[in-house]
Design a protein around this motif. Structure first.
Motif, PDB file in Angstrom:
ATOM      1  N   ILE A   1      60.050  36.195 -18.858  1.00 10.33           N
ATOM      2  CA  ILE A   1      58.773  35.547 -19.160  1.00 10.33           C
ATOM      3  C   ILE A   1      58.510  35.462 -20.663  1.00 10.33           C
ATOM      4  CG2 ILE A   1      57.507  37.725 -18.827  1.00 10.33           C
ATOM      5  CD1 ILE A   1      55.150  35.952 -17.858  1.00 10.33           C
ATOM      6  N   ARG A   2      58.878  36.490 -21.411  1.00 11.80           N
ATOM      7  CA  ARG A   2      58.581  36.449 -22.853  1.00 11.80           C
ATOM      8  C   ARG A   2      59.362  35.358 -23.568  1.00 11.80           C
ATOM      9  NH1 ARG A   2      59.206  42.243 -25.228  1.00 11.80           N
ATOM     10  NH2 ARG A   2      60.379  42.640 -23.340  1.00 11.80           N
ATOM     11  N   SER A   3      60.548  35.044 -23.048  1.00 11.27           N
ATOM     12  CA  SER A   3      61.319  33.961 -23.665  1.00 11.27           C
ATOM     13  C   SER A   3      60.610  32.630 -23.469  1.00 11.27           C
ATOM     14  CB  SER A   3      62.733  33.905 -23.075  1.00 11.27           C
ATOM     15  OG  SER A   3      62.719  33.474 -21.732  1.00 11.27           O
ATOM     16  N   VAL A   4      59.992  32.435 -22.301  1.00 12.73           N
ATOM     17  CA  VAL A   4      59.258  31.192 -22.039  1.00 12.73           C
ATOM     18  C   VAL A   4      57.983  31.147 -22.882  1.00 12.73           C
ATOM     19  CG1 VAL A   4      58.290  29.695 -20.256  1.00 12.73           C
ATOM     20  CG2 VAL A   4      60.174  31.222 -19.688  1.00 12.73           C
ATOM     21  N   GLU A   5      57.315  32.287 -23.036  1.00  8.01           N
ATOM     22  CA  GLU A   5      56.124  32.360 -23.899  1.00  8.01           C
ATOM     23  C   GLU A   5      56.470  31.939 -25.319  1.00  8.01           C
ATOM     24  OE1 GLU A   5      53.673  36.050 -21.775  1.00  8.01           O
ATOM     25  OE2 GLU A   5      54.998  36.452 -23.454  1.00  8.01           O
ATOM     26  N   PHE A   6      57.562  32.478 -25.844  1.00  6.79           N
ATOM     27  CA  PHE A   6      58.009  32.126 -27.193  1.00  6.79           C
ATOM     28  C   PHE A   6      58.297  30.635 -27.292  1.00  6.79           C
ATOM     29  CE2 PHE A   6      58.752  34.896 -30.710  1.00  6.79           C
ATOM     30  CZ  PHE A   6      58.718  36.193 -30.213  1.00  6.79           C
ATOM     31  N   ALA A   7      59.033  30.126 -26.309  1.00  8.83           N
ATOM     32  CA  ALA A   7      59.431  28.721 -26.338  1.00  8.83           C
ATOM     33  C   ALA A   7      58.210  27.814 -26.312  1.00  8.83           C
ATOM     34  CB  ALA A   7      60.354  28.414 -25.160  1.00  8.83           C
ATOM     35  N   GLY A   8      57.229  28.139 -25.465  1.00  9.19           N
ATOM     36  CA  GLY A   8      56.024  27.333 -25.386  1.00  9.19           C
ATOM     37  C   GLY A   8      55.184  27.420 -26.650  1.00  9.19           C
ATOM     38  N   LYS A   9      55.047  28.622 -27.184  1.00  5.92           N
ATOM     39  CA  LYS A   9      54.215  28.831 -28.375  1.00  5.92           C
ATOM     40  C   LYS A   9      54.771  28.100 -29.587  1.00  5.92           C
ATOM     41  CE  LYS A   9      52.205  32.546 -31.198  1.00  5.92           C
ATOM     42  NZ  LYS A   9      52.101  34.019 -31.376  1.00  5.92           N
ATOM     43  N   TYR A  10      56.096  28.149 -29.750  1.00  3.07           N
ATOM     44  CA  TYR A  10      56.717  27.563 -30.938  1.00  3.07           C
ATOM     45  C   TYR A  10      57.400  26.226 -30.648  1.00  3.07           C
ATOM     46  CZ  TYR A  10      55.756  32.094 -32.994  1.00  3.07           C
ATOM     47  OH  TYR A  10      55.117  33.221 -33.444  1.00  3.07           O
ATOM     48  N   LYS A  11      57.165  25.700 -29.438  1.00  2.00           N
ATOM     49  CA  LYS A  11      57.689  24.394 -29.041  1.00  2.00           C
ATOM     50  C   LYS A  11      59.206  24.290 -29.257  1.00  2.00           C
ATOM     51  CE  LYS A  11      53.565  21.601 -28.883  1.00  2.00           C
ATOM     52  NZ  LYS A  11      52.767  22.711 -28.397  1.00  2.00           N
ATOM     53  N   VAL A  12      59.910  25.286 -28.733  1.00  2.00           N
ATOM     54  CA  VAL A  12      61.372  25.284 -28.793  1.00  2.00           C
ATOM     55  C   VAL A  12      61.907  24.620 -27.520  1.00  2.00           C
ATOM     56  CG1 VAL A  12      63.466  26.708 -28.868  1.00  2.00           C
ATOM     57  CG2 VAL A  12      61.399  27.451 -30.091  1.00  2.00           C
ATOM     58  N   PRO A  13      62.570  23.470 -27.625  1.00  3.40           N
ATOM     59  CA  PRO A  13      63.165  22.866 -26.427  1.00  3.40           C
ATOM     60  C   PRO A  13      64.193  23.820 -25.823  1.00  3.40           C
ATOM     61  CG  PRO A  13      63.125  21.308 -28.253  1.00  3.40           C
ATOM     62  CD  PRO A  13      62.782  22.650 -28.829  1.00  3.40           C
ATOM     63  N   LEU A  14      64.053  24.062 -24.530  1.00  6.50           N
ATOM     64  CA  LEU A  14      64.831  25.090 -23.850  1.00  6.50           C
ATOM     65  C   LEU A  14      65.562  24.454 -22.681  1.00  6.50           C
ATOM     66  CD1 LEU A  14      65.008  28.192 -24.219  1.00  6.50           C
ATOM     67  CD2 LEU A  14      63.120  28.403 -22.600  1.00  6.50           C
ATOM     68  N   ARG A  15      66.850  24.743 -22.555  1.00  7.95           N
ATOM     69  CA  ARG A  15      67.615  24.182 -21.440  1.00  7.95           C
ATOM     70  C   ARG A  15      68.366  25.310 -20.738  1.00  7.95           C
ATOM     71  NH1 ARG A  15      69.148  19.083 -20.078  1.00  7.95           N
ATOM     72  NH2 ARG A  15      68.351  18.252 -22.051  1.00  7.95           N
ATOM     73  N   VAL A  16      68.258  25.349 -19.410  1.00  2.98           N
ATOM     74  CA  VAL A  16      68.985  26.327 -18.600  1.00  2.98           C
ATOM     75  C   VAL A  16      70.155  25.608 -17.946  1.00  2.98           C
ATOM     76  CG1 VAL A  16      68.868  27.912 -16.649  1.00  2.98           C
ATOM     77  CG2 VAL A  16      66.874  27.621 -18.138  1.00  2.98           C
ATOM     78  N   LEU A  17      71.377  26.115 -18.149  1.00  2.67           N
ATOM     79  CA  LEU A  17      72.556  25.453 -17.606  1.00  2.67           C
ATOM     80  C   LEU A  17      73.633  26.475 -17.282  1.00  2.67           C
ATOM     81  CD1 LEU A  17      74.206  23.487 -20.578  1.00  2.67           C
ATOM     82  CD2 LEU A  17      72.519  25.269 -20.855  1.00  2.67           C
ATOM     83  N   SER A  18      74.665  26.028 -16.575  1.00  2.00           N
ATOM     84  CA  SER A  18      75.681  26.946 -16.069  1.00  2.00           C
ATOM     85  C   SER A  18      76.787  27.207 -17.088  1.00  2.00           C
ATOM     86  CB  SER A  18      76.296  26.382 -14.791  1.00  2.00           C
ATOM     87  OG  SER A  18      77.390  27.185 -14.372  1.00  2.00           O
ATOM     88  N   SER A  19      77.178  28.468 -17.173  1.00  2.00           N
ATOM     89  CA  SER A  19      78.318  28.818 -18.040  1.00  2.00           C
ATOM     90  C   SER A  19      79.634  28.703 -17.279  1.00  2.00           C
ATOM     91  CB  SER A  19      78.158  30.249 -18.569  1.00  2.00           C
ATOM     92  OG  SER A  19      78.156  31.163 -17.483  1.00  2.00           O
ATOM     93  N   PHE A  20      79.545  28.340 -15.998  1.00  2.85           N
ATOM     94  CA  PHE A  20      80.769  28.285 -15.188  1.00  2.85           C
ATOM     95  C   PHE A  20      81.309  26.867 -15.012  1.00  2.85           C
ATOM     96  CE2 PHE A  20      78.837  32.350 -13.684  1.00  2.85           C
ATOM     97  CZ  PHE A  20      79.769  33.168 -14.309  1.00  2.85           C
TER      98      PHE A  20
END
Length: 422
Positions: free
Chosen positions: A217-236
């Motif tokens: 959750i804290r990573s999403v809070e940071f991303a939203g607060k500082y408007k960091v585009p965030l992408r979740v994807l597979s390492s496989f």
């Protein structure tokens, strides 16, 4: 050229073979002209192994001094994986350097085992990037004002990566994990769950707080607060997948005003098995009672979730709330020893066999009857609701743990989440 942050989870770093694949993937992005920062977790299982050793040796009543040593120990997992990745990158012909959190430095408060990031000094990292190096920074850890190593709690590498991306004003932060994006719910519970191509920060924040394990959750809070585009994807996926295809894969966590957002009423079903309910019975119904109970709990650094105070009868009321199951025994002990004697409560009762199930969606703002539909669906399945909590874009219920999977599947179907997005 863009500044890109990659974060790799423990399974992605689980063996030397997988570390080689991570190095090849990072090198591909660097050769495409991007400046690269990589934040790896410890190798899969390593943190648990280290903390298991500590548990065998721990004093009967752990203190702050014990917490300090736990962080000192746990931080070594990420230091090892970061050094190994830098070595693998060098074998790929890349100039690479690894840093521990205290070397950058990532400044935190001194709450051992669950510290919060306060600032990041980016000068050293920028100099390396300008010199053409790939920079590997340990996730999950930092340093307090007294020079003690601290860790950020479970999933803390996500937070480290996003905080570093925010401090460095990165173009995008890519979270590589063992799933290929954010789903409408956990596919292990509901096989018809769909991957979302985009999800809003608000929705992701709710889903993370409600038990979705994709991101901390804290990573999403940071991303939203500082408007960091965030992408979740597979390492496989194969490391040599076309970089343009890879850059568009997974789930992009974006802003609500994005016109291309999937405007479903409900975007996902989140659930959390790790809850426990505590009820303080027969407390005086007078001003300050909630603070008297929850203030002591907060002072012990215990997070409280759903809260309910019943109607008063004969000047007395019952006060119920949920905590993480790991904090249950500590909370009950605290209430019995410090709160109950001064409060005049008749009894403290608890239940560790509960769970929380939630519906989430920014579309709920503009649609009425969503919560009532949820309650109707659960009623038709014979599921009793013990507690309810709502916000603008979510409704959560606390139910018996044994009904969790049934509830998730029924709600997923009722809100058409098994259907392709329009």
């Amino acid at each position: 050229m863009a500044l890109i942050v990659h974060k790799y989870g423990g399974t992605s770093m689980g063996s030397t073979e997988r570390i080689k694949n991570v190095a090849k993937r990072v090198a591909k992005w660097a050769r495409a002209g991007h400046q690269m920062i990589v934040v790896p977790s410890a190798m899969s299982g390593e943190t648990n192994r280290l903390l298991g050793l500590a548990k065998e040796l721990a004093p009967s009543k752990p203190s702050d001094a014990h917490g300090r040593e736990l962080d000192m120990l746990a931080s070594t997992g990420e230091q090892a994986s970061s050094a190994l990745l830098a070595i693998a990158l060098q074998a790929e012909g890349m100039e690479a350097v690894s840093y521990a959190g205290w070397q950058v430095s990532v400044r935190t408060d001194n709450s051992y085992t669950k510290a919060r990031i306060e600032s990041i000094d980016d000068e050293r990292v920028r100099a390396d990037l300008d010199a053409g190096k790939v920079v590997v920074i340990t996730g999950f850890q930092g340093v307090d004002d007294d020079g003690n190593i601290t860790t950020l709690g479970r999933g803390g590498s996500d937070t480290s990566a996003v905080a570093i991306a925010a401090a460095m004003k990165a173009h995008e932060c890519l979270i590589y994990t063992d799933v290929d994006g954010v789903y409408t719910t956990d596919p292990r519970v509901e096989p018809d769950a769909r991957r979302l191509s985009t999800v809003s920060f608000e929705e992701m924040l709710e889903m993370a707080s409600l038990g979705s394990k994709v991101l901390q959750i804290r990573s999403v809070e940071f991303a939203g607060k500082y408007k960091v585009p965030l992408r979740v994807l597979s390492s496989f996926t194969p490391w040599d997948i076309d970089i343009n295809e890879e850059a568009k894969s997974g789930t992009l966590i974006t802003f609500e005003e994005d016109e291309n957002m999937e405007q479903a009423v409900v975007s996902g079903i989140a659930f959390n098995r790790d809850e426990a309910k505590i009820s303080v019975l027969g407390v005086p119904d007078k001003p300050g009672i909630a603070y008297h109970i929850l203030g002591a709990v907060a002072d012990a650094n215990i997070e409280v979730d759903v809260i309910i105070q019943n109607l008063s009868k004969d000047g007395r009321t019952d006060f119920s709330f949920t905590v993480h199951r790991n904090e249950y025994a500590k909370t009950v002990d605290l209430l019995q020893s410090k709160v109950m004697p001064s409060l005049g409560a008749t009894e403290i009762v608890g239940d560790t066999k509960i769970c929380k199930v939630s519906i989430v969606g920014i579309g709920m703002r503009s649609h009425v009857g969503v919560a009532s539909k949820m309650f109707r669906v659960l009623s038709e399945e014979g599921i009793n609701i013990q507690m309810i909590s709502t916000s603008e874009i979510k409704t959560s219920v606390v139910i018996d743990e044994k009904y969790m999977e049934l509830a998730v599947r029924a709600l997923h179907k009722a809100f058409d989440l098994d259907q392709p997005a329009a």
